[in-house]
Structures are given as structure tokens and as C-alpha cells.
Write a protein that holds these residues in place. Structure first.
Motif, short mmCIF file in Angstrom:
data_model
loop_
_atom_site.label_atom_id
_atom_site.label_comp_id
_atom_site.label_asym_id
_atom_site.label_seq_id
_atom_site.Cartn_x
_atom_site.Cartn_y
_atom_site.Cartn_z
N ALA A 79 5.23 3.87 -7.99
CA ALA A 79 4.11 4.18 -7.14
C ALA A 79 4.85 3.84 -5.77
O ALA A 79 4.06 3.95 -4.61
N THR A 80 4.76 2.32 -6.34
CA THR A 80 4.96 1.85 -4.95
C THR A 80 5.89 2.09 -4.23
O THR A 80 6.03 1.91 -2.75
N SER A 81 7.10 2.67 -4.50
CA SER A 81 8.23 3.77 -3.58
C SER A 81 7.93 4.53 -3.04
O SER A 81 8.25 4.55 -1.69
N ASP A 82 7.13 4.90 -3.43
CA ASP A 82 6.51 6.38 -2.96
C ASP A 82 5.26 5.88 -1.59
O ASP A 82 4.99 6.46 -0.69
N ARG A 83 5.02 4.72 -1.09
CA ARG A 83 4.25 4.11 -0.44
C ARG A 83 4.77 4.20 0.43
O ARG A 83 3.68 2.67 0.79
N ILE A 84 5.71 3.30 0.55
CA ILE A 84 6.56 2.52 1.01
C ILE A 84 5.55 3.26 3.00
O ILE A 84 5.62 2.37 3.45
N ARG A 85 5.45 4.16 3.60
CA ARG A 85 4.57 4.77 4.63
C ARG A 85 3.72 4.45 4.66
O ARG A 85 3.31 4.43 5.96
N GLU A 86 2.87 4.75 3.32
CA GLU A 86 1.66 3.68 3.56
C GLU A 86 1.54 2.44 3.71
O GLU A 86 0.82 1.98 4.92
N LEU A 87 1.90 1.72 2.98
CA LEU A 87 1.94 -0.02 3.30
C LEU A 87 2.77 -0.35 5.27
O LEU A 87 2.95 -1.31 5.69
N SER A 88 3.53 1.01 5.27
CA SER A 88 4.41 0.47 6.86
C SER A 88 3.32 0.87 8.20
O SER A 88 2.92 0.18 9.25
N VAL A 89 2.19 2.14 7.88
CA VAL A 89 0.81 1.80 8.46
C VAL A 89 0.29 0.73 8.71
O VAL A 89 0.15 0.14 9.78
N LEU A 90 -0.01 -0.69 7.23
CA LEU A 90 -1.12 -1.18 7.10
C LEU A 90 -0.28 -2.50 8.54
O LEU A 90 -0.88 -3.58 8.66
N LEU B 85 2.28 -1.41 10.70
CA LEU B 85 1.41 -1.62 11.82
C LEU B 85 -0.18 -1.77 12.34
O LEU B 85 -0.44 -2.51 13.63
N ALA B 86 -0.61 -1.49 11.35
CA ALA B 86 -2.18 -2.67 11.94
C ALA B 86 -2.48 -3.45 11.93
O ALA B 86 -3.13 -4.58 12.26
N GLY B 87 -1.26 -4.40 11.79
CA GLY B 87 -1.33 -5.82 11.84
C GLY B 87 -1.58 -6.96 10.74
O GLY B 87 -1.93 -8.16 11.00
N ALA B 88 -1.19 -6.23 9.70
CA ALA B 88 -1.05 -6.65 8.38
C ALA B 88 -0.28 -7.65 8.50
O ALA B 88 0.90 -7.13 8.58
N THR B 89 0.08 -9.41 7.77
CA THR B 89 1.14 -9.66 7.87
C THR B 89 2.15 -9.38 6.21
O THR B 89 1.07 -8.29 4.88
N GLY B 90 3.41 -9.63 5.93
CA GLY B 90 4.22 -9.51 5.12
C GLY B 90 3.09 -10.81 3.86
O GLY B 90 3.08 -9.13 1.93
N TRP B 91 2.83 -11.26 3.47
CA TRP B 91 2.12 -11.58 2.72
C TRP B 91 0.49 -11.20 2.45
O TRP B 91 -0.32 -10.43 1.03
N GLN B 92 0.07 -10.13 2.79
CA GLN B 92 -0.91 -9.56 3.05
C GLN B 92 -0.68 -8.02 2.67
O GLN B 92 -1.76 -7.64 1.66
N VAL B 93 -0.03 -7.39 2.19
CA VAL B 93 0.57 -6.54 1.83
C VAL B 93 0.84 -6.72 0.77
O VAL B 93 0.07 -5.89 -0.11
N LEU B 94 1.32 -7.66 0.42
CA LEU B 94 2.05 -8.22 -0.92
C LEU B 94 0.74 -8.08 -2.00
O LEU B 94 0.63 -7.69 -3.02
N ARG B 95 -0.53 -8.93 -1.44
CA ARG B 95 -1.49 -9.12 -2.07
C ARG B 95 -2.29 -8.23 -2.13
O ARG B 95 -2.56 -7.76 -3.22
N LEU B 96 -2.56 -7.34 -1.34
CA LEU B 96 -2.92 -5.58 -1.47
C LEU B 96 -2.55 -5.15 -2.43
O LEU B 96 -3.54 -4.64 -3.76
N VAL B 97 -0.98 -5.37 -2.56
CA VAL B 97 -0.59 -4.54 -3.64
C VAL B 97 -0.39 -5.04 -5.34
O VAL B 97 -1.48 -4.18 -6.00
N ALA B 98 -0.80 -6.08 -5.15
CA ALA B 98 -0.96 -6.98 -6.30
C ALA B 98 -2.19 -6.85 -6.88
O ALA B 98 -2.80 -6.60 -8.47
N GLY B 99 -3.04 -6.83 -5.97
CA GLY B 99 -4.48 -6.66 -6.41
C GLY B 99 -4.77 -5.16 -7.02
O GLY B 99 -5.75 -4.96 -7.30
N GLU B 100 -4.03 -4.23 -6.04
CA GLU B 100 -4.27 -2.94 -6.17
C GLU B 100 -4.05 -2.74 -8.42
O GLU B 100 -3.97 -1.96 -9.00
#
Length: 852
Positions: A746-757, A759-774
């Protein structure tokens, strides 16, 4: 199309690797369980042990044989007797004219520092094994013994339940028992009844004497059974004179049931997870299917492409799973032997059908899972497919609604029918192990309907915290319903199985303990040799200790003050032929009506305990005839047929409410329990001290009511308990691997979605926290669905117990479920954060214009 298939396999390898791992492990589970099941079907013939060197063994009647004619043809039904009969004295006297007759006796011995399963015999029977002295001499006095093994040496003094003895010799152990040999005279005192004997004579002459006495007929070698049940055993048939001669067959029967149950549950779990994984893998490719449809691909071409991919992956994964299963099955057999669940000789045999079953099951599941998920992709048009590629607007496919609804209705209807017609069936192991599967499948199929509201409920509070993280977690899970349902599926099945199986056994055990506590009003319970005794009266008297003798019973009665009720009872069995075809054995306790009525509180549906006499019996509602005043034909524990009047009827309960008769109808059953109810104002401490002193010489033990309840609380059969833990262990391991595998997919298939985040200004830690929260939220959703299934199953069992007049709380294994959820949460977080973190480090999610 073949070229497209190969390119898809090469470019989307993470998805196909995930499917490959899930399928190969599932096939390995099915193959290993199938091999173990096939190898546990037949036990090799066991030769004689204690009487391997005996010329002829004559054994008294130990089985009840009842003729029946259900279809006009005479047939027989047999059962082992609870109180076997000895060889008649007249026949023993005739056999003495043929040669030396040695009477055999066996009795339990409790010795300090001795083996727990120590058994006593007369020394004269040692030569028939044969045992040979390797140190010391034979016993000559009542306080002299010979022991097998090396746990005691000549000269050692041992305290036993029957006094202090001195070891005067040792023999090498033969592996099938731990023995202590007394003199023949002392053995006769410890075990007055001799059920079998050895005759040093020609077998033909023994058989002739048996026929001449009118005790039976038969010819040839082996086992001849007389009309009165007396048997002449020669050759390999001498094994029937050993203790528990069918223990290997019985152990394999239990092992077969354990592996059958484990195989069924493991097969269900693996098929369930594999189908979910393949369906998710195909559902991930909707954008790809949309592009192919735009390029002119027909629906049939897309389905053939998916079928080709599933075929390639299915064949390779199923073959790999068969190889893994062939390596895992011997380890499973070794574990069963090490845990004492299987005989020492048990190994995996040379069987081929488990490989075929596992291979073709895996391939079929892979094809069905992939094709079912691709059907929708093939039917939708190009524009609609592209529009639906990012958001799950219709997560429920055409097949999920009717299939899930039918399974849910079937689960509800079968539960209601069982509660109305036979609530006791819901308490059986096969029922409470199989019922959760139906409900798990139904909830899993309908999960997409439940996932979105559950996800919003779970994320309600995080979504209101400062920042957009909680809101994104909620919306991503609610939008990707298929992804959320696929990831939650392994958690659902494990939590539901653990909660249902462990909760059912704990609830049933609690109900039986409640029954025991409510059935007695005694203040003290006294049992021989520290044995807690038979709580239900359903035990096998032949396997019990000798019990209290008359001298000890007189001491017990003299140790209590006037006005104290003392009820001595013994355990045995009665047999009844129901519907003219089924010979049913029911545990029976022989009690003195007056004292027993004062020390017990039986759950009566009709009648009174005080009405019990030598011409009557107390039964429960499970009996075909259970009307007070009605007469019922029964066979007593020693095989004697008798017609008894029903004095009272008990409720069914959990199935442990056996029958009750008077001591006259169980004359050979030793007293193995004494209940004492104190009169008002009696000194409990003084009475307890007096009771202990009364049984000190015989090694008995005095329990208070609560300590007796704790000591005799019914526990799940060890084989069943280990089988449940094996099932849950396999399910948890497979769930963990599948969960990690699905999260990576599931995560490998969402690389483009996470890239959009990014581009929207999210930091790397914010992206990882989002993935962990989901990941955490999805695990919680799966846990809630699993808890819902487990709760529904346990409520059904609670209702069945209530209908059987047993009111007990439902026991939910919260610590186990919490541990499972924590383990799943850790695996899910690691399996989702790790690929996202690797993508961050590799620059796949770096924001444009920012250089490292």
C-alpha cells in the motif's frame, strides 16, 4: 498480451512480491497441516509390554456388550466398564489345576522424591515383562520394595501414602511405566481386587477350561472372550492386559482432531488473507486499467492479462509453498512430540495428497481473488475508470453485497436455530471453533460499508487537534476504503479468532466452576492421597486411586462433632441404550441419599434428592427419558442390568451434571470423596485439624470448599489447549507477515500521493507521522471489527449457557487482544514508515528546487 503480462510483472514487482509471499506462506501452512493430519491417521500395532513373557493372561470382564437390531439385523454396541469384574473364584480354582496362577494387581503409589506416575505391582508379576534385578534382591517383608529406574538405590527409605518402605532392589526401567514392586501379600492388602491373572499352562487347556466352566467359547490364538466376558489373551493380544493399551491410538485420535481443527482454521486464515491480498493488488491498478481501456484494450483482454499474471504468480508461489511445507511439517511433528501431544515415534509419513490439496487450493484462490477484483475494472469505461482511479466511490462490488449478506444471515439463522433446538451444541469445541469463521467472512465482505464510518469515528478526536495531520489521516482512510479494508483484514481475522476461541474456553471454564461451587454446600471436602477428586462424577473409576477404606471412613466420622453431616461418595458410571441403537455412558456418583441431600445443592428441574433410594436414579434433562417416576433400564458400572425409577431430574448445564445412584448400585466403586457440612457453632479450625489427623495415615487431603473448587476447576484438555495456541500462534504469525506485506504494498503504491504532500509544504517528518498515523488507525479499525465478531460469538455462547440454566459472565481475554493489537500496530507502523522513509532518503519525495 503475454508481453504486457511480463512487463507488468517486471515493473510492478513490489505488488507481485507481496502477493507471492502471502500465497506461498498460505500454501505452506495448508501443506504442513495436511501432512501432519495425514500422518496422524494410523497408529502402528503395539505389542504386549507388562506381559510380553507371560504364557497366558486371563482377564475378567472389562467391557459391556449390548445387542441391538435397528434395521432388523442384530448388531452389538460396546463400552468399557467403569468397574471391571474380576475373574470368578470358581474359574481361578480350576485354572490352578493346570499350572501356576499369579494374580496381577495395579495401584497408584505416591512416594517422596518418586515419579508422579508411580504404579505398584506384586513382585511375582515382574518376571512377565520381564524385569530383571540389576541391584539388590527381591522384597521379602511388607515394608520392602523394588523400584524401576535409577531414582532410588538399595537401602533408601521412602515415605509413601501407605507408610515408610525400604528399597531392597532395583530393576532397569522398560520405558512404559515407573514401577514399585511389593511382596504379593502386601500388594493384596493395598489392592484387594485382582482383575486379571497369569496362568503358566498350555493356552488350549486354558481355553478348554474356560469353555467347560460355561464362561465362554472360542478357539484359536489371540483373544477369546467368554459369555461372561472373561478373556484368554495370548500372543499380541496380551497387550490388552497392559494399562491403557490403546493409548497410542487415542493419542493419535486427539492429535488428528487437533491437526484437523488447526488445519481448517489455518486454511481459512490463509485463504482469507490471500484472497484479500490478491484482490487489493488488482484494485491498486485501476489507473493502469483505465489507461489500457483508453488505449483500446477490451474488457476481456484486461481480464486475460490479470488471469495470466495470477497464474504465473500462483504457480510459482504454490510450488514454493509446497517446498516450505515439506520443511515445516517435520518441525511441527517434532514440536508435538516434545510437548507430549504425540507418541515418541510420531513422524511425518510419505503422503502426496496434502501437496496436491495445498497447490491447487493456492492456485485456485489466487485466480479467484484476482479475477473477482478485475471484473469491475474490465466492465467500466475508459473515462469512468480514470475518474475513479484515485477515490473509492463504489468500494462494494456486485458480489460482495449478496455473498456477505447471505453469510451474515446464515450466521444469525444457525445461531438462533441452535439456541432454540440444541443450545448445548454451542458449547462443543467443534462448534465454537468453526462458528467464528462464518461471521468473520461475512464481516470481512461487508467491511467496506463499515470501514468509512469506523475510520471517521476513530479519527474524530485526532481530526480536532491542532494541525492538519488528524484530518488527513481521517480523510485518506475514508477515501481509500479498499486499501483500509485490505490492511484491516489480517487484524480482523486474528483478533476475532483470539477473542472467540480464548473467550469461549474461558467462559465455558468459568461456567463449569460456577456449577461446581453451586452444587455443594459442604464446608470441607476430603479426598484420598491429595487428589482433588472428580468434580462431576463423570470420571473413569479404573484410573483413580484406591480410595478410602472403612477404617479411614470411621476415623473421619469420629473426627467431627455431633450434628455434622458427613457424605461419603464414589465415582463410576451407568450406561443406557437410547433409541435402541446408541449405548451412552454417563458419569455417575454413588451417594448416601440423606447425608448427600444435606451437603449438596443439585440444580434440579423436578423431583427431590431425598427421594433417591436403591431402586431409583437421578438423571439430567439430556437423557431420552427424564420424567420423574418413569422407569429406565440401565447397566451399572460393573455391567449389571437394572431397571431404576427416576427420582429427580437435573438441568442439563454444561454437560457435567452426571447421574446419581446409591452405593448399593456401585458396590465395587471405592469412596473417593467425603463432603463435610458443619453444624451451627462448630469450630472450623478444630474440625479441620481432626479431619487431617484422620486421613494422615492414608495420605488424604482436606480442602475447604473454595480451595476444592479451585483445585478441581475444569481446565481445557491439554491437547485442545495446545491446539488452540498453535492455531492462534500460526494465525498471528501469518497475520503479522501478511500485514507487513500489505502495508509495504500500500505504501509503495502511494509514493506519488506522498510527493504531492511534500510539494504542498509538508516536511519529511510530517509525512512519516501521517503514514504512521494512518497505519495505527487502520489497525484500530481492524481490531474493532474483530472485537465485534468475537463479542457476537461470545454473546451466543452466553445465551446458550443461560438456556441451560447456567448464568455466568462472559470472559473476554482483554490482555491477549491488547497484546495482539500492539503487535499488529508495531508491524503496521514499521512496514509503512520504512518504505516511505526509504523513498524520502532516495529523493523520491524531495520537494522541487531544494538541493541536499
Amino acid at each position: 498480451m503475454p508481453g504486457t503480462t511480463l512487463r507488468s510483472l517486471r515493473h510492478r514487482w513490489p505488488t507481485f512480491v507481496g502477493s507471492f509471499v502471502a500465497l506461498s506462506l498460505g500454501v505452506a501452512l495448508i501443506a504442513a497441516m495436511g501432512l501432519a493430519l495425514a500422518s496422524s491417521r494410523d497408529a502402528p500395532a503395539r505389542g504386549p509390554e507388562r506381559f510380553a513373557a507371560a504364557p497366558v493372561v486371563v482377564k475378567g470382564q472389562d467391557t459391556l456388550t449390548v445387542p441391538t437390531s435397528p434395521d432388523g439385523r442384530t448388531r452389538t454396541r460396546t463400552h468399557e466398564l467403569a468397574q471391571p469384574r474380576p475373574v470368578p473364584d470358581a474359574l481361578v480354582a480350576k485354572l490352578r489345576h493346570l499350572g501356576t496362577v499369579v494374580q496381577d494387581r495395579s495401584y497408584a503409589v505416591r512416594a517422596e522424591r518418586g515419579p508422579a506416575d508411580l504404579v505398584g505391582h506384586p513382585w511375582s508379576t515382574a518376571a512377565f515383562a520381564p524385569y530383571e534385578l540389576d541391584a539388590g534382591r527381591a522384597p521379602r517383608a511388607a515394608d520392602e520394595v523394588v523400584v524401576s529406574g535409577d531414582w532410588a538405590r538399595p537401602g533408601t527409605r521412602l515415605r509413601t501414602g501407605d507408610g515408610t518402605v525400604r528399597v531392597v532392589g532395583t530393576v532397569a526401567g522398560l520405558g512404559f511405566e515407573n514401577a514399585m514392586f511389593h511382596t504379593d501379600a502386601r500388594a493384596a492388602q493395598l489392592a484387594p481386587r485382582s482383575l486379571q491373572l497369569v496362568v503358566d499352562a498350555d493356552p488350549a487347556a486354558v481355553r478348554k477350561t474356560l469353555r467347560g466352566s460355561g464362561s465362554g467359547s472360542g478357539s484359536g490364538s489371540g483373544s477369546d472372550r467368554g459369555g461372561s466376558g472373561v478373556q484368554v489373551l495370548t500372543g499380541d493380544a496380551r497387550r490388552h492386559a497392559d494399562a491403557d493399551p490403546d493409548r497410542d491410538s487415542e493419542a493419535l485420535t486427539a492429535l488428528n482432531a487437533m491437526f484437523g481443527t488447526a488445519g481448517g482454521v489455518s486454511g481459512f486464515v490463509s485463504v482469507f488473507v490471500v484472497a484479500s491480498t490478491f484482490a487489493f493488488a488488482v484494485a491498486q491498478r485501476r489507473r493502469e486499467f483505465g489507461l489500457l481501456r483508453t488505449a483500446g484494450a477490451s474488457p476481456g483482454q484486461i481480464r486475460r492479462m490479470v488471469a495470466s499474471e495470477a497464474l504465473v504468480v500462483g504457480v510459482l508461489a504454490s510450488a514454493t509453498g509446497c517446498v516450505l511445507g515439506s520443511y515445516g511439517a517435520p518441525k511441527l511433528a517434532a514440536w508435538a512430540v516434545q510437548e507430549g501431544l504425540a507418541p515418541r515415534w510420531f513422524t511425518i509419513g510419505d503422503h502426496t495428497w496434502p501437496y496436491h490439496a495445498a497447490f491447487w487450493t493456492g492456485l485456485l484462490v489466487a485466480l479467484c481473488g484476482a479475477l473477482a477484483a478485475s471484473w469491475r475494472g474490465g466492465r467500466t469505461g475508459p473515462t469512468e475508470a480514470l475518474r475513479e482511479a484515485s477515490v473509492d466511490t463504489r468500494p462494494m462490488t456486485w458480489g460482495r453485497w449478496p455473498t456477505g449478506s447471505v453469510l451474515l444471515a446464515a450466521a444469525a439463522v444457525t445461531l438462533v436455530l441452535a439456541l432454540v433446538t440444541a443450545p448445548g451444541e454451542l458449547l462443543h469445541r467443534k462448534t465454537y471453533v468453526s462458528r467464528p469463521m462464518l461471521l468473520i467472512a461475512a464481516v470481512a465482505l461487508l467491511a467496506p460499508v463499515l470501514v468509512r464510518p469506523l475510520a471517521r469515528l476513530v479519527a474524530w478526536l485526532p481530526a480536532r487537534l491542532p494541525g492538519a495531520g488528524g484530518m488527513l489521516v481521517r480523510e485518506n482512510a475514508a477515501a481509500g476504503v479498499r486499501r483500509t479494508a485490505a490492511v484491516a483484514a489480517p487484524v480482523l481475522v486474528t483478533v476475532a479468532l483470539a477473542g472467540s476461541l480464548l473467550g469461549a474456553t474461558a467462559t465455558l471454564g468459568g461456567a463449569r466452576t460456577t456449577e461446581m461451587r453451586e452444587r455443594t454446600s459442604a464446608d470441607f471436602v476430603v479426598t484420598p492421597t491429595g487428589d482433588a477428586g472428580d468434580a462431576s462424577g463423570a470420571g473413569d473409576a479404573a484410573a483413580r486411586h484406591a480410595g478410602f477404606d472403612e477404617v479411614t471412613l470411621k476415623r473421619l466420622r469420629a473426627a467431627v462433632p455431633d450434628g455434622t453431616d458427613v457424605s461419603a461418595s464414589s465415582s463410576g458410571a451407568v450406561y443406557v441404550l437410547e433409541d435402541g441403537v446408541a449405548l451412552i455412558k454417563s458419569g455417575a456418583r454413588a451417594v448416601e441419599p440423606g447425608p448427600f441431600a444435606a451437603t449438596s445443592r443439585l440444580p434440579l428441574a423436578a423431583g427431590k434428592v431425598s427421594d433417591l433410594d436403591d431402586d431409583s436414579i437421578i438423571v439430567n434433562e439430556e437423557w431420552a427419558r427424564h420424567t420423574v417416576g418413569e422407569r429406565v433400564d440401565v447397566w451399572l458400572g460393573d455391567g449389571t442390568r437394572k431397571s431404576l425409577r427416576i427420582a429427580a431430574v437435573m438441568t442439563t448445564g454444561t454437560g457435567d451434571n452426571g447421574a446419581y445412584v446409591t452405593p448399593r448400585n456401585a458396590s465395587t466403586a471405592p469412596v473417593d470423596r467425603v463432603d463435610v457440612r458443619l453444624s451451627a457453632g462448630a469450630d472450623r479450625a478444630a474440625v479441620a485439624s481432626g479431619l487431617r489427623e484422620a486421613v494422615r495415615a492414608s495420605g488424604g487431603k482436606v480442602f475447604t470448599k473454595e480451595s476444592w473448587v479451585r483445585a478441581t476447576s475444569p481446565e481445557t484438555n491439554r491437547t485442545t489447549r495446545m491446539g488452540l495456541f498453535m492455531v492462534l500462534g500460526i494465525a498471528l504469525l501469518y497475520t503479522g507477515i501478511s500485514l507487513a506485506n500489505t502495508m509495504v504494498m500500500a505504501t509503495s503504491d502511494r509514493i506519488r500521493e506522498l510527493s504531492v504532500l511534500r510539494l504542498a509544504g509538508a516536511t519529511g517528518w510530517q509525512v512519516l507521522r501521517l503514514v504512521a498515523g494512518e497505519a495505527l488507525m487502520v489497525v484500530v479499525v481492524g481490531g474493532l471489527l474483530g472485537a465485534l465478531v468475537a463479542g457476537l460469538n461470545l454473546v451466543g455462547m452466553w445465551g446458550a449457557l443461560g438456556l441451560l440454566s447456567v448464568w455466568t459472565p462472559v470472559v473476554i481475554p482483554w490482555p491477549t487482544l491488547g497484546g495482539i493489537l500492539c503487535a499488529c500496530a508495531v508491524l503496521a507502523v514499521v512496514a509503512s514508515v520504512a518504505p516511505a522513509g526509504l523513498a524520502l532518503r532516495g529523493g523520491a519525495l524531495s520537494r522541487p528546487g531544494i538541493r541536499k
